[in-house]
Design an enzyme around this catalytic site. Structure first.
Site, PDB file in Angstrom:
ATOM      1  N   ILE A 173     -18.338  18.366 -18.513  1.00  0.00           N
ATOM      2  CA  ILE A 173     -18.514  16.939 -18.880  1.00  0.00           C
ATOM      3  C   ILE A 173     -18.968  16.738 -20.326  1.00  0.00           C
ATOM      4  CG2 ILE A 173     -18.810  15.744 -16.667  1.00  0.00           C
ATOM      5  CD1 ILE A 173     -21.851  16.055 -17.083  1.00  0.00           C
ATOM      6  N   HIS A 210     -21.806  31.232 -15.281  1.00  0.00           N
ATOM      7  CA  HIS A 210     -20.513  30.568 -15.452  1.00  0.00           C
ATOM      8  C   HIS A 210     -19.821  31.090 -16.703  1.00  0.00           C
ATOM      9  CE1 HIS A 210     -23.722  28.256 -17.356  1.00  0.00           C
ATOM     10  NE2 HIS A 210     -22.854  27.976 -18.320  1.00  0.00           N
TER      11      HIS A 210
HETATM   12  P1  5GP Z   1     -24.383  26.716 -20.728  1.00  0.00           P
HETATM   13  O1  5GP Z   1     -25.021  25.983 -21.867  1.00  0.00           O
HETATM   14  O2  5GP Z   1     -25.405  27.006 -19.632  1.00  0.00           O
HETATM   15  O3  5GP Z   1     -23.591  27.933 -21.102  1.00  0.00           O
HETATM   16  O4  5GP Z   1     -23.298  25.723 -20.127  1.00  0.00           O
HETATM   17  C1  5GP Z   1     -23.572  24.702 -19.230  1.00  0.00           C
HETATM   18  C2  5GP Z   1     -22.420  23.738 -19.310  1.00  0.00           C
HETATM   19  O5  5GP Z   1     -22.475  22.898 -18.164  1.00  0.00           O
HETATM   20  C3  5GP Z   1     -22.467  22.825 -20.542  1.00  0.00           C
HETATM   21  O6  5GP Z   1     -21.285  23.005 -21.311  1.00  0.00           O
HETATM   22  C4  5GP Z   1     -22.567  21.426 -19.944  1.00  0.00           C
HETATM   23  O7  5GP Z   1     -21.792  20.501 -20.654  1.00  0.00           O
HETATM   24  C5  5GP Z   1     -22.056  21.617 -18.534  1.00  0.00           C
HETATM   25  N1  5GP Z   1     -22.619  20.709 -17.557  1.00  0.00           N
HETATM   26  C6  5GP Z   1     -23.947  20.439 -17.385  1.00  0.00           C
HETATM   27  N2  5GP Z   1     -24.096  19.593 -16.342  1.00  0.00           N
HETATM   28  C7  5GP Z   1     -22.849  19.336 -15.856  1.00  0.00           C
HETATM   29  C8  5GP Z   1     -22.367  18.528 -14.789  1.00  0.00           C
HETATM   30  O8  5GP Z   1     -23.110  17.868 -14.055  1.00  0.00           O
HETATM   31  N3  5GP Z   1     -21.018  18.496 -14.600  1.00  0.00           N
HETATM   32  C9  5GP Z   1     -20.153  19.230 -15.378  1.00  0.00           C
HETATM   33  N4  5GP Z   1     -18.847  19.137 -15.102  1.00  0.00           N
HETATM   34  N5  5GP Z   1     -20.588  20.000 -16.403  1.00  0.00           N
HETATM   35  C10 5GP Z   1     -21.915  20.047 -16.632  1.00  0.00           C
END
Ligand code: 5GP
Ligand code: ZN
Length: 134
Positions: A31, A99
């Site tokens: 998102i 992820h």
């Molecule tokens: P990280 O920073 O942990 O590698 O990535 C987490 C990702 O999850 C971020 O790119 C963020 O935009 C995404 N994200 C966080 N909350 C949500 C959500 O509720 N829905 C979706 N689709 N993506 C999310």
């Protein structure tokens, strides 16, 4: 109670834009996308990060990310693909359910490499090699 956002997405408690699902993995659109088609691939079984998940599960996650990358490349006609996989706060992770970010790329898109290009000092590499391999 499990407060993990991605477990809530898997449970259907938070809506998501699914683009792929099988017995063990789920892929959905980010998102806050870094670009068009930015997709997150997650295991259905919760693990926090690369240091917690088994090597076999990590391999299967990577294989699913590869299939998702091919799907995005085919459907969006992207020119390249960048994969990010952040671990723990120091590694830029913000959601602590492991992820893979699969980001379709075009030569004229807005992304930049997140590090400055500078040559290593050779003696530093030698010392690191010694520490890591001894
Ligand atoms: P990280 O920073 O942990 O590698 O990535 C987490 C990702 O999850 C971020 O790119 C963020 O935009 C995404 N994200 C966080 N909350 C949500 C959500 O509720 N829905 C979706 N689709 N993506 C999310
Ligand atoms: Zn989770």
């Amino acid at each position: 109670m499990n407060s993990c956002i991605f477990c809530k997405i898997l449970a259907g408690d938070i809506p998501s834009k699914k683009i792929y699902e099988d017995e063990k993995f789920y892929a959905f659109l980010d998102i806050f996308p870094a670009g068009k088609g930015h997709t997150l691939v997650i295991p259905k079984e919760h693990s926090a990060d690369i240091h917690e998940i088994s090597s076999d599960q990590y391999g299967a996650l990577a294989a699913t990310a590869k299939d998702v990358a091919d799907l995005l490349q085919r459907k969006l006609s992207s020119e390249g693909t960048t994969i990010f996989q952040m671990n723990r706060e120091s590694g830029w992770q913000t959601v602590f359910h492991i992820h893979m970010h699969v980001i379709p790329r075009w030569s004229d898109d807005a992304l930049h490499k997140p590090w400055d290009i500078a040559p290593a000092v050779d003696s530093d590499l030698v010392e690191l090699q010694r520490i890591i391999c001894e």
